[in-house]
Design an enzyme around this catalytic site. Sequence first.
Site, mmCIF file in Angstrom:
data_model
loop_
_atom_site.group_PDB
_atom_site.id
_atom_site.type_symbol
_atom_site.label_atom_id
_atom_site.label_comp_id
_atom_site.label_asym_id
_atom_site.label_seq_id
_atom_site.Cartn_x
_atom_site.Cartn_y
_atom_site.Cartn_z
ATOM 1 N N ASP A 1 0.859 -1.174 0.000
ATOM 2 C CA ASP A 1 0.000 0.000 0.000
ATOM 3 C C ASP A 1 0.893 1.221 0.000
ATOM 4 O OD1 ASP A 1 -2.543 1.436 0.235
ATOM 5 O OD2 ASP A 1 -1.884 1.935 2.261
ATOM 6 N N GLU B 1 -1.421 -1.291 -5.949
ATOM 7 C CA GLU B 1 -2.523 -0.559 -6.576
ATOM 8 C C GLU B 1 -2.047 0.157 -7.838
ATOM 9 O OE1 GLU B 1 -5.985 1.238 -3.926
ATOM 10 O OE2 GLU B 1 -4.033 1.676 -3.058
ATOM 11 N N ASP C 1 -3.758 1.115 6.819
ATOM 12 C CA ASP C 1 -2.811 0.837 5.740
ATOM 13 C C ASP C 1 -2.453 -0.642 5.644
ATOM 14 O OD1 ASP C 1 -2.750 3.561 5.132
ATOM 15 O OD2 ASP C 1 -1.155 3.945 6.575
#
Length: 383
Positions: free
Chosen positions: A179, A273, A357
């Site tokens: 992340d 991501e 997170d």
Amino acid sequence: MPKQILKAYKIRLYPNEEQQIFFAKSFGCTRFIWNRMLSDKIDHYNEHKTELKNTPAQYKKEFEWLKEVDSLALANVQQNLRAAYSTFFKSGFGFPKFKKKGQRDSYTTNNQKGTVAVTNNTVKLPKIGHINAKFPNKINGLIKSATISKTPSGKYYASLLVETVVEVLPKTGSNIGLDLGLTDFIVLSDGTKVANPKFLSKLQDRLTREQKILAKRTAVAKADQRKLSDSRNYQKQKIKVAKVYEKITNTRKDFLHKLSFNLIKNHDVIAVEDLNIKGMVKNKKLAKAISDSSWSTFTTMLNYKAEWYGKALIKVDRWYPSSKTCSGCGHLLTKAELPLQVRSWSCPSCQQKNDRDINASINILNEGLKLATLKTVGATGLA
């Protein structure tokens, strides 16, 4: 198992005065050809509504000094301009821009039967011969091309593109989710947090001080009606500012290279991501912090290193609700239930306590593994 790849090696050059003059001519000629060919293409299209198929050879008749530099450097300008036009017409944005002197001065030449070569302490280039150099790594393989550049601080480099062989790294049986963040650079699904070095912030005071001095030198030169190119004090200060930026860039790249290789070495699948970084930097409050973090450069490094060393980088859709989904039971919160300032929360369904997170990185890993499985099934043709 060995794998053949193309790898770039960056080498510091120490040209003598004659060689520096040749580089200056080469930078100038390639910049001139780019600007002249681009200008003529624009004029031709405005008049005839068709693309002009111009080449550097056409301009050598009118500008004979173009013959003084490497012809392959000019040919590469033609290829790069053609590629830029092709990209623009496919995407609809990023129209080629005119080049300015002193901004990214460089030229590229190709190796033809040993015209580009290396010894223990020199780099050989067409039309100029051997140049003293410092090699950070041993170069093994076939040199395909060389890009010569000069930094704003006055240093010269050669980036050699080499066809070489790397050993595929052994499988570890470990997979990880990442992340990306601003407080922490990355948070891993195993709970590890890597602090954000904030390279620009650390040198911001020094950079601001040097830029203020540069602004004063600019004002003095203008008051004396002198060109900035003729002001020695301005030029000296300009180099000082460039050296601060250079230090920021070099320390950031060193950090990103070491971190990305460490992740590739220790994990088989890395899930991250697929962030819309171009859109995110439009936020004026976050733009500087995001740019300083260099997420795009980091994911690019992960991508090509994974390909080199036989690992897999999986990009999870940017709209996947990784932060708002409980990694324990899959319960999905609304945006109102989990505003950005809330960094930890308890799931109302299973009561699991979630670090925002770490929870996001676990969800990114799980989604990435699903995508990796689907990709494998699709590649084998199984139903």
